[in-house]
Design a protein around this motif. Structure first.
Motif, PDB file in Angstrom:
ATOM      1  N   LYS A 316       0.835  -1.210   0.000  1.00  0.00           N
ATOM      2  CA  LYS A 316       0.000   0.000   0.000  1.00  0.00           C
ATOM      3  C   LYS A 316       0.866   1.254   0.000  1.00  0.00           C
ATOM      4  O   LYS A 316       0.634   2.190  -0.782  1.00  0.00           O
ATOM      5  CB  LYS A 316      -0.930   0.012   1.213  1.00  0.00           C
ATOM      6  CG  LYS A 316      -1.858   1.230   1.272  1.00  0.00           C
ATOM      7  CD  LYS A 316      -2.728   1.210   2.507  1.00  0.00           C
ATOM      8  CE  LYS A 316      -3.710   2.383   2.499  1.00  0.00           C
ATOM      9  NZ  LYS A 316      -3.044   3.698   2.361  1.00  0.00           N
ATOM     10  N   ASP A 320       1.291   3.898  -3.212  1.00  0.00           N
ATOM     11  CA  ASP A 320       1.043   5.332  -3.014  1.00  0.00           C
ATOM     12  C   ASP A 320       2.236   6.159  -3.481  1.00  0.00           C
ATOM     13  O   ASP A 320       2.075   7.199  -4.137  1.00  0.00           O
ATOM     14  CB  ASP A 320       0.760   5.626  -1.537  1.00  0.00           C
ATOM     15  CG  ASP A 320      -0.616   5.155  -1.090  1.00  0.00           C
ATOM     16  OD1 ASP A 320      -1.453   4.833  -1.963  1.00  0.00           O
ATOM     17  OD2 ASP A 320      -0.847   5.082   0.137  1.00  0.00           O
ATOM     18  N   GLU A 324       2.105   8.807  -6.588  1.00  0.00           N
ATOM     19  CA  GLU A 324       2.426  10.213  -6.339  1.00  0.00           C
ATOM     20  C   GLU A 324       3.558  10.686  -7.246  1.00  0.00           C
ATOM     21  O   GLU A 324       3.716  11.879  -7.484  1.00  0.00           O
ATOM     22  CB  GLU A 324       2.834  10.419  -4.881  1.00  0.00           C
ATOM     23  CG  GLU A 324       1.674  10.274  -3.903  1.00  0.00           C
ATOM     24  CD  GLU A 324       2.153  10.207  -2.458  1.00  0.00           C
ATOM     25  OE1 GLU A 324       3.371  10.373  -2.234  1.00  0.00           O
ATOM     26  OE2 GLU A 324       1.315   9.986  -1.571  1.00  0.00           O
TER      27      GLU A 324
END
Length: 346
Positions: A316, A320, A324
């Motif tokens: 996770k 992310d 990003e």
């Protein structure tokens, strides 16, 4: 299956598929990067051509042509250890389900092999990496160079590189099992080998702190060993300690389950019964809830690491970071609580 009508041989590349299917090369490339990005009718035409000509694209080549590949590198210190095999399996599954291509490497407990794995991973231009470094045996600068170039989450072995660490809170978990062992019998001594990664040091420190908090004297026993063959090291060290009658307590907390499995085998060889009750000579406990620990004789009391949470949280955080498109400014740690697993060895 049909062959290339021009050459009579099997379709070899995307250019040949474009010619025989009357679909432009850019459209095919767009489809292989993201099938949903082309119109439904075009997608159906492409999928019909793939079946007709039995063409399978070179995913590696497609990946390398992307600005951002879909490859995720996974590195563990010793894949033959079922603990790392299970965590790697879960990480792989998460990556595949998210549309990435995981590639798993093992350092085989060796610094040179770890450096070679990092170099190979970097050559694949991965979107990100999930690393469980060797730790003490790592070439720290090599690991840091890799993590500075590739979005990296470290798990299990908390080496200070990458954007984040996910792993067990050793101080809490060791505190749990020390408290339990002291409540239920003679306070434990701590059985360990020279540390191969940061977990071993942290568990020893946690044991010492827990004993001192309870007003007890810590008793640490070290056995010789320099590799990942923990069961053998635990067995041979345990045999010597039992023969010399040098165990300072009839309760032994091992720094990991694999050492505990070796020590239990030594106790059996020497005719010592392990478990609860007046007929038992030793209580033995471990740490990790290793996949084999529930099948030892007797089943091993331990503290579990949350395999599922380690994998879930690691991927996770990495996904992310990838989405990003940038690295974080400060590294953070996600420490997970262990759970006491009571069985009949202690």
């Amino acid at each position: 299956m049909r062959a290339n009508p021009v050459t009579g041989s099997k379709i070899k590349n995307m250019d040949e598929l474009a010619k025989v299917s009357n679909i432009s090369r850019p459209t095919l490339s767009k489809y292989f990067n993201d099938p949903e990005s082309v119109r439904k009718t075009t997608r159906q035409k492409i999928e019909t051509a793939l079946k007709t000509y039995d063409y399978k694209p070179n995913i590696f080549a497609i990946n390398q042509n992307r600005k951002l590949t879909k490859t995720i590198g996974i590195l563990v210190p010793y894949l033959a250890d079922p603990f790392f095999a299970e965590v790697a399996r879960r990480l792989e599954r998460h990556c595949i389900d998210a549309g990435y291509w995981p590639t798993v490497f093992s350092a085989h407990g060796d610094q040179e092999a770890e450096n070679n794995a990092l170099a190979t991973m970097q050559s694949l231009r991965p979107a990100g990496a999930l690393l469980a470094p060797l730790g003490r045996r790592s070439d720290f600068e090599a690991v840091k160079r890799f993590a500075d170039e590739v979005p990296t989450v470290v798990f299990d072995s908390n080496v200070a590189v990458g954007e984040a660490f996910v792993g067990n809170d050793n101080f809490k978990s060791i505190g749990l099992i020390v408290d339990y062992l002291c409540r239920t019998g003679e306070p434990p001594c701590f059985f360990e080998m020279p540390p191969l990664n940061p977990n071993a040091n942290k568990r020893r420190e946690a044991y010492v702190q827990s004993m001192e908090r309870l007003g007890l004297t810590p008793q640490v026993i070290k056995v010789e060993g320099t590799n990942w063959d923990f069961e053998r090291i635990g067995f041979e060290g345990g045999m010597r300690l039992i023969e010399e009658r040098s165990l300072p307590s009839n309760t032994v907390l091992c720094s990991n389950d694999r050492l505990a499995i070796g020590l239990m085998a030594a106790a059996y060889q020497k005719g010592l019964r392990v478990g609860h009750g007046p007929e038992c000579a030793l209580r033995i406990a471990g740490h990790d809830d290793h996949p084999w620990s529930r099948y030892t004789c007797p089943p091993l009391t331990t503290v579990s690491q949350d395999y599922s949470a380690i994998a879930d949280q690691s991927v996770k955080i990495l996904f992310d970071l990838i989405q990003e498109g940038k690295q974080t400014h400060s590294r953070f740690e996600n420490l997970l609580d262990g759970k006491l697993v009571l069985r009949t060895s202690a």
